[in-house]
Design an enzyme around this catalytic site. Sequence first.
Site, PDB file in Angstrom:
ATOM      1  N   CYS A  64       0.837  -1.207   0.000  1.00 52.94           N
ATOM      2  CA  CYS A  64       0.000   0.000   0.000  1.00 52.94           C
ATOM      3  C   CYS A  64       0.872   1.257   0.000  1.00 52.94           C
ATOM      4  CB  CYS A  64      -0.912  -0.030   1.219  1.00 52.94           C
ATOM      5  SG  CYS A  64      -1.797   1.497   1.526  1.00 52.94           S
ATOM      6  N   CYS A  67       0.057   3.966   2.607  1.00 51.61           N
ATOM      7  CA  CYS A  67       0.511   3.517   3.930  1.00 51.61           C
ATOM      8  C   CYS A  67       1.982   3.867   4.140  1.00 51.61           C
ATOM      9  CB  CYS A  67       0.329   2.010   4.083  1.00 51.61           C
ATOM     10  SG  CYS A  67      -1.368   1.431   3.923  1.00 51.61           S
TER      11      CYS A  67
END
Length: 137
Positions: A64, A67
Amino acid sequence: MLPPLLRSARHATTSLRPAAMRTFHSTRIARDHFLDASEDTFNKRALDGSSTKPVLVDFYAAWCQPCRVLTPLLKGVTGPESGYDLMTVDVDEHPELAAKFKVTALPTVVAFKNGAVKNKFVGFRGQADIDKFLGLL
């Protein structure tokens, strides 16, 4: 007097010796960041209510990209000098925790205080939004 080849070999080995004997230690900041927490660590720090500071739990995945940008921002506002601890949980390794707290998108940050969920946000947030989020705790 040593021949030049032996002299350079002796200096090469002695220059490596201090680096090989270097010791590493944990800093106080590292102890307030529980990175890649296990379910046991999660239960002890976020759910048992014994922590004096709110715990921000960053649910993330290695793949991700948002993230990867958010986690360093969270590390910057947590630690011993702040009023918050940080815990990261990899949802690919702990899908049961993600399901328990209804994590449906990444990143998701859940704030726990006294063992209960106090607030949460989903998706990337900038520094101003993170500061506003922390002010609501």
